[in-house]
Write an enzyme that holds these catalytic residues in place. Structure first.
Site, PDB file in Angstrom:
ATOM      1  N   LYS A  69     108.691 -47.904 -27.476  1.00  0.00           N
ATOM      2  CA  LYS A  69     107.692 -48.809 -26.887  1.00  0.00           C
ATOM      3  C   LYS A  69     106.376 -48.813 -27.658  1.00  0.00           C
ATOM      4  CE  LYS A  69     105.874 -45.591 -23.359  1.00  0.00           C
ATOM      5  NZ  LYS A  69     104.461 -45.643 -23.715  1.00  0.00           N
ATOM      6  N   ASP A  70     106.201 -47.837 -28.559  1.00  0.00           N
ATOM      7  CA  ASP A  70     104.965 -47.758 -29.335  1.00  0.00           C
ATOM      8  C   ASP A  70     105.099 -48.348 -30.736  1.00  0.00           C
ATOM      9  OD1 ASP A  70     103.664 -46.481 -27.248  1.00  0.00           O
ATOM     10  OD2 ASP A  70     104.199 -44.473 -27.961  1.00  0.00           O
ATOM     11  N   ARG A 115      99.803 -53.562 -19.282  1.00  0.00           N
ATOM     12  CA  ARG A 115     100.876 -53.826 -18.304  1.00  0.00           C
ATOM     13  C   ARG A 115     100.649 -53.067 -17.015  1.00  0.00           C
ATOM     14  NH1 ARG A 115     105.023 -50.637 -16.667  1.00  0.00           N
ATOM     15  NH2 ARG A 115     104.500 -49.168 -18.312  1.00  0.00           N
ATOM     16  N   ARG A 116     100.366 -51.775 -17.121  1.00  0.00           N
ATOM     17  CA  ARG A 116     100.165 -50.968 -15.919  1.00  0.00           C
ATOM     18  C   ARG A 116      98.933 -51.425 -15.149  1.00  0.00           C
ATOM     19  NH1 ARG A 116     101.546 -45.307 -19.049  1.00  0.00           N
ATOM     20  NH2 ARG A 116     103.773 -45.194 -18.509  1.00  0.00           N
ATOM     21  N   ARG A 133      93.418 -42.168 -21.788  1.00  0.00           N
ATOM     22  CA  ARG A 133      94.330 -42.017 -22.919  1.00  0.00           C
ATOM     23  C   ARG A 133      94.519 -40.550 -23.244  1.00  0.00           C
ATOM     24  NH1 ARG A 133      93.148 -44.142 -27.903  1.00  0.00           N
ATOM     25  NH2 ARG A 133      95.315 -43.580 -28.312  1.00  0.00           N
ATOM     26  N   ARG A 139      96.049 -36.179 -19.985  1.00  0.00           N
ATOM     27  CA  ARG A 139      95.863 -37.081 -18.842  1.00  0.00           C
ATOM     28  C   ARG A 139      95.944 -36.348 -17.514  1.00  0.00           C
ATOM     29  NH1 ARG A 139      99.542 -42.229 -20.160  1.00  0.00           N
ATOM     30  NH2 ARG A 139     100.485 -40.923 -21.767  1.00  0.00           N
ATOM     31  N   CYS A 225      99.870 -55.523 -28.227  1.00  0.00           N
ATOM     32  CA  CYS A 225      99.450 -54.445 -27.339  1.00  0.00           C
ATOM     33  C   CYS A 225      98.404 -54.916 -26.330  1.00  0.00           C
ATOM     34  CB  CYS A 225      98.912 -53.269 -28.147  1.00  0.00           C
ATOM     35  SG  CYS A 225      97.523 -53.719 -29.203  1.00  0.00           S
TER      36      CYS A 225
END
Length: 292
Positions: A69-70, A115-116, A133, A139, A225
């Protein structure tokens, strides 16, 4: 590094090697160096790949290990995905509350993922989103320090770190994950036939098909992104089903659609992208290059 360990273990099992025959080379990515700003503001997903690209291109390493996903949708032609490992849990975990509904009224939510953030605000417009981040430990430390009330972490990442008990998994029928979430890709030089043959032994066809479909959707949408998009692709019937949702950054606008397709024919996926772009609202359209 946990993903690199998994890759080494799979290679050793597939080829009968000892661990000493696979050298792990740590590379600190730019995405881990700058943690006080959203990724989209400082270079996007390329910050996770550019150092590894240099080392791979120079032949200092043979394989790059990436969270799928990155990885940017458009990659340099000199590289290719030599293998895609079996997909792990694709869900997000909510840390700090048992469900989206249980998040306290007016809570501060830490995330740097468009998205989140947009999907949360679509469901809970009363919440406040702040930039969050760093790796899992960072986190969780910020959350414990009171910088936010709740945050999100990928279930697959927690599982790979032995932290499966952390957080509450969000079911995909209510909370759509990111494209390629839960998958690991192994990238090599496109002309390196020996390495490609070595990696082919651990390639998971089912996950590769899903990944290629999700990345095809992103490419057709012109997603970056900055683009708030959620995608779920999984086996269904005799083929695959894909559900995708696009959001405005503030969460007030949302459109979604579905496609059913065969692994060998991505035309329905591209048609889904075109349909979503055609229905994109004024708050959504500017965030997708395919809409121009």
């Amino acid at each position: 590094m946990a993903q690199a360990f998994e890759t080494r273990d799979r290679l050793c099992k597939a080829h009968g090697w000892s661990k000493e025959q696979v050298e792990l080379v740590p590379v600190l990515a730019s995405g881990d160096k700058v943690l006080d700003r959203p990724l989209a503001e400082i270079g996007g997903k390329a910050l996770w790949t550019k150092e590894l690209d240099v080392w791979l291109g120079e032949g200092r390493i043979d394989v790059s290990v990436h969270s799928a996903k990155d990885v940017e949708t458009i990659r340099p032609s000199q590289f290719g995905f030599g293998a895609v490992l079996p997909r792990a849990d694709r869900r997000d975990c909510l840390v700090g509350a048992a469900s989206i509904a249980d998040i306290p009224q007016g809570a501060v939510v830490g995330t740097s993922a468009p998205r989140r953030a947009s999907q949360l605000l679509n469901l809970r417009p009363d919440c406040e989103v702040v930039t969050f981040r760093g790796n899992v430990a960072t986190r969780l430390g910020k959350l414990k320090a009171g910088e936010a009330d709740v945050t999100f972490l990928a279930a697959a990442g927690l599982e790979r770190l032995g932290e499966s008990a952390v957080g509450a998994p969000l079911e995909v029928d209510e909370w759509i994950p990111a494209a390629a979430q839960g998958a690991i890709v192994l990238e090599c030089r496109a002309a390196d036939e020996a390495t490609k043959a070595m990696l082919a032994a651990i390639d998971d066809h089912g996950t590769r098909v899903e990944l290629e479909a999700e990345r095809a959707l992103l490419a057709e949408l012109g997603g970056t992104c900055h683009s708030p998009i959620a995608v779920l692709c999984q086996p269904g019937g005799e083929g695959l089903t894909m559900r995708a949702a696009l959001f405005s950054p503030d969460g007030t606008e949302r459109i979604e659609g579905e496609a059913v397709f065969d692994a060998l024919d991505l035309a329905p996926v591209k048609a889904l992208a075109k349909d979503l772009l055609a229905r994109a609202t004024p708050g959504i359209a500017p965030h997708f290059g395919g809409a121009s």
